[in-house]
Design a protein around this motif. Structure first.
Motif: not given
Length: 272
Positions: A24-35
């Motif tokens: 999932q994360l790669r398709q979402l731009g590769g960055w996610i906040s800790s929260a």
């Protein structure tokens, strides 16, 4: 080279996190906040403390790197991990079944005692990609896996210690199915397939919400993704009667078609 973590038990917080990052994360731009990442893990049934511990373990393995974006602490997929994840995509979503006419790859190696650690790593990683053991220093796999074998040899700096042979159907003093049962741990592979079938057959079908679809899909994918690595996709003549591999593969296809889109919709909405 950053490797997948096959020591993480499917269903564990660490394994579920790796599955989320890869699918999932790669398709979402590769960055996610800790929260946001903690909320994602809570949606998978992992409490916040367990989520933070899993994040720390995955970060220590090099899959995620810390990065602050617009003042928010978060994590980005490590660019050095992308080749591993792309290789995983090919394995997981394009499982290859060997045909009777397909060729085989034999891996012969002799590694000095002074490099016994590298020898141990080679054996371990050949097992990870579905190779079987014919004898000490002689392994076998479908020829389609040759490039992956060479990649492992190069990564361990063992190319000069090994020779690969591309050959036709193995001949032995017994049937190919009996020989394969000695070269591979088919009982373990059968157990993996049957467990997947038992635990996820009921997961196909309508869901109450995108959150439910997300949890169902990631848990199913997390359990499935190990199988296409350990199972080399042997031809029917090398397998015992009643082999559950095709049924398992068909179920994973149905789960994906039923849940993947809504699962990604939930992940996207949670990371906005």
């Amino acid at each position: 080279m950053i490797l997948d973590d096959f020591d993480s038990r499917p269903g564990s917080a660490t394994s579920l996190l790796r599955t989320f990052v890869g699918s999932q994360l790669r398709q979402l731009g590769g960055w996610i906040s800790s929260a946001q990442l903690v909320r994602i893990m809570e949606a998978l049934g992992v409490p916040a403390n367990g989520a933070r511990s899993a994040i720390a373990r995955v970060k220590s393995k090099g899959l995620l790197v810390p990065e602050i974006v617009e003042g928010q602490q978060g994590y980005r997929v490590n660019a050095e991990a992308v080749p591993m994840l792309e290789s995983g995509d090919r394995r997981i979503f394009s499982f290859r079944q060997q045909r009777e006419s397909d060729r085989w790859c034999l891996i012969s190696f002799s590694i000095p005692e002074s490099r016994r650690d590298a020898r141990h790593q080679l054996r371990r990683r050949l097992g990870w990609i579905g190779c079987g053991t014919v004898a000490t220093g002689l392994w076998i796999c479908p020829a389609a896996l040759k490039d992956e074998v060479l990649e492992i040899l190069d990564d361990l700096d063992l190319r000069e210690c090994a020779t690969l042979f591309i050959a036709g159907r193995p001949e032995a003093d017994r049937s190919l199915a009996d020989a394969a049962a000695q070269w591979w741990d088919l009982d373990r592979l059968r157990e993996l397939h049957e467990r997947f079938l038992a635990q996820h057959s009921a997961q196909v079908g309508p869901t109450q919400s995108d959150a439910e679809a997300f949890a169902r899909y990631i848990h199913a994918l997390d359990q499935w993704r190990v199988i296409p690595y350990l199972d080399p996709g042997l031809p029917d003549s090398a397998l015992p009667a009643g082999w559950p591999g095709q049924a398992s593969l068909d179920l994973f296809g149905r789960v994906s078609r039923s849940l993947a889109a809504r699962a990604h919709a939930f992940a996207r909405s949670t990371t906005r």
